[in-house]
Design a protein around this motif. Structure first.
Motif, PDB file in Angstrom:
ATOM      1  N   ARG A 160       0.829  -1.208   0.000  1.00 41.41           N
ATOM      2  CA  ARG A 160       0.000   0.000   0.000  1.00 41.41           C
ATOM      3  C   ARG A 160       0.860   1.253   0.000  1.00 41.41           C
ATOM      4  N   ILE A 161       0.372   2.271  -0.709  1.00 46.45           N
ATOM      5  CA  ILE A 161       1.004   3.589  -0.693  1.00 46.45           C
ATOM      6  C   ILE A 161      -0.057   4.624  -0.364  1.00 46.45           C
ATOM      7  N   SER A 191      -7.345   3.858  -2.290  1.00 47.71           N
ATOM      8  CA  SER A 191      -8.504   4.539  -2.878  1.00 47.71           C
ATOM      9  C   SER A 191      -9.068   5.590  -1.923  1.00 47.71           C
ATOM     10  N   HIS A 192      -8.180   6.360  -1.371  1.00 45.47           N
ATOM     11  CA  HIS A 192      -8.588   7.454  -0.494  1.00 45.47           C
ATOM     12  C   HIS A 192      -7.564   8.571  -0.631  1.00 45.47           C
ATOM     13  N   LEU A 193      -8.042   9.799  -0.632  1.00 43.44           N
ATOM     14  CA  LEU A 193      -7.141  10.940  -0.762  1.00 43.44           C
ATOM     15  C   LEU A 193      -7.554  12.062   0.174  1.00 43.44           C
ATOM     16  N   ILE A 218     -12.840   5.850  -5.220  1.00 42.91           N
ATOM     17  CA  ILE A 218     -12.029   6.689  -4.343  1.00 42.91           C
ATOM     18  C   ILE A 218     -12.915   7.541  -3.436  1.00 42.91           C
ATOM     19  N   THR A 219     -12.461   7.743  -2.197  1.00 40.45           N
ATOM     20  CA  THR A 219     -13.149   8.615  -1.247  1.00 40.45           C
ATOM     21  C   THR A 219     -12.198   9.742  -0.840  1.00 40.45           C
ATOM     22  N   THR A 268      -8.711   0.181   2.154  1.00 42.55           N
ATOM     23  CA  THR A 268      -8.074   1.035   1.158  1.00 42.55           C
ATOM     24  C   THR A 268      -8.785   2.382   1.042  1.00 42.55           C
ATOM     25  N   ASN A 269     -10.070   2.442   1.496  1.00 44.94           N
ATOM     26  CA  ASN A 269     -10.819   3.700   1.533  1.00 44.94           C
ATOM     27  C   ASN A 269     -10.667   4.429   2.865  1.00 44.94           C
ATOM     28  N   ASN A 270      -9.730   3.951   3.691  1.00 42.89           N
ATOM     29  CA  ASN A 270      -9.386   4.616   4.952  1.00 42.89           C
ATOM     30  C   ASN A 270     -10.453   4.458   6.038  1.00 42.89           C
TER      31      ASN A 270
END
Length: 429
Positions: free
Chosen positions: A220-221, A247-249, A287-288, A392-394
């Protein structure tokens, strides 16, 4: 970034100076507070803490007290004047000089101050880890050249400086060899990363992500904190092509009003910010997003604030770091007239946070029954015989298990929402 710097100072104290960590301040021979000057409240806490440490020094005259980080950089003279018993004042770019500064402090009768900006020298001097955690921070650049009107970062950490590509890859490879599965890339403006070697070859942030993902040990990054103006086609392509990129920013906007954004000198409009979001969703449909918001910026009207609320609803932010505007000396915004009552600022902040919490809860409900991949981070603080991990979406998920699962990537099914906490079950593959 402060956590990263704190860890590196611990490494220096132990690996190069022979110190051992203690949880009792009364036992310590060296006490260092690592500081942030983004908000006034944090800055004042520093002087309050130093006042408590002064009592310890009276009973233990050989105790060495240090102040590191952005408050040290911005307020070095003030620290020397208000707290002359402080032995070391260390800027965020000179923490690698801690051993030398410590030795100077032992022989000096005055506070030793080192708050220079020696560019990239810091990273060449920090010790490598012989054993790493499953998730590690890696700084790829420091400083910021955006000069937002409210922000002290360019003055405390300097302008943008990117680390050489090979230095970053070497550090990451070393971490992965010693057990790291998740890399969290750090920078005040992380996606402004830009490195040009002697042959004129250029590596930007998007290309760096592709280089990192060539290491198959990285599962994961993540990265923080990014700026809307520094997204480009290569970064969008990375979201399309690199499954290791989560898939989170976290993408700060600060306000949903173009008028306020202009006063903040953020350099983009709401429409331009939404365009970045749209391109990211096209590249990664699931992505979220989370964001930063400043409430009560000088001149913010009720209409400006409601535009922020509408933006939050439009994008459906999952989480936020939201604060009441804090005037920082030396910044352009500090001279702006601020007539909004504190009570109104607090009401707006609560309304904003309640709005985001409601959106987050609705999203959590919507994913019950879904399958997800979770990286286990540690014991659950809420439930016995359970561990907690991050999708992955935090999203934080609690699942049955013990310490032996920490650092593992598990396939799980999300089963329930209890207040704000999600629970899941491990799927046997």
């Amino acid at each position: 970034m402060n956590e990263y710097d704190s860890d590196k100072m611990k490494d220096l104290l132990s690996q190069k100076m022979g110190f051992q960590s203690t949880s009792l301040k009364e036992e310590a021979d060296v006490l260092i507070v690592n500081t942030c000057s983004i908000r006034e409240k944090a800055q004042e806490k520093v002087f309050s803490l130093l006042g408590n440490w002064r009592k310890l020094k009276k009973n233990k005259p050989d105790l060495v007290i240090g102040v590191a980080g952005c408050v040290a950089s911005q307020e070095s003279d003030e620290i020397s004047n208000r707290a002359p018993y402080v032995d070391m004042v260390i800027g965020p770019q000179t923490i690698h000089r801690l051993p030398e500064i410590y030795e100077q402090s032992l022989s000096s009768k005055k506070t030793v101050v080192d708050v220079e900006f020696p560019l990239i020298e810091k990273f060449d001097s920090l010790p490598k880890l012989s054993k790493s955690k499953f998730s590690e921070f890696v700084t790829i650049m420091e400083g910021c050249s955006k000069y937002c009107s409210y922000c002290v970062v360019p003055y405390t950490r300097g302008t943008e400086v990117s680390r050489p590509l090979n230095d970053i890859l070497d550090e990451v490879n070393n971490l992965v060899e010693n057990g790291t599965k998740e890399i969290i890339l750090l920078g005040q403006n992380v996606n402004a990363y830009f490195y040009e070697d002697r042959e004129g070859n250029v590596v930007n942030f998007g290309l760096l992500l592709f280089y990192l993902c060539r290491n198959k040990g990285i599962k994961r990054i993540r990265y923080t904190t990014s700026h809307p103006n520094n997204f480009d086609e290569q970064t969008y392509l990375a979201y399309e092509k690199l499954p290791q990129l989560v898939s989170h920013l976290h993408l700060p906007i600060q306000s949903g009003s173009d008028r306020v954004l202009a006063a903040m000198k953020r350099g983009y409009t709401v429409l331009e910010y939404k365009s970045v979001i749209r391109k990211l969703k096209k590249a990664r449909p699931d992505i979220t997003f989370s964001s930063d918001f400043i409430v009560g910026f000088p001149g913010e009207t009720e209409e400006d604030f409601m535009k922020t609320i509408q933006l939050i609803k439009d994008i459906e932010f999952d989480q936020s770091y939201s604060f009441i505007y804090s005037k920082r000396p030396g910044t352009p915004a500090a001279s702006l007239e601020d007539s909004l009552p504190d009570s109104e600022k607090k009401d707006r902040l609560k309304f904003l946070q309640d709005t985001i919490n409601s959106l987050s809860k609705n999203r959590s409900k919507s994913i019950i029954g879904e399958k997800a991949e979770v990286l286990v981070e540690g014991k659950s603080s809420k439930y016995e015989n359970m561990v907690t991990g991050r999708t992955t979406n935090n999203k934080i998920i609690n699942i049955p298990g013990q310490d032996n699962l920490v650092g593992e990537l598990l396939k799980i099914q999300i089963t329930e929402l209890n207040n704000k906490s999600l629970k899941g079950e491990i799927l046997i593959s």
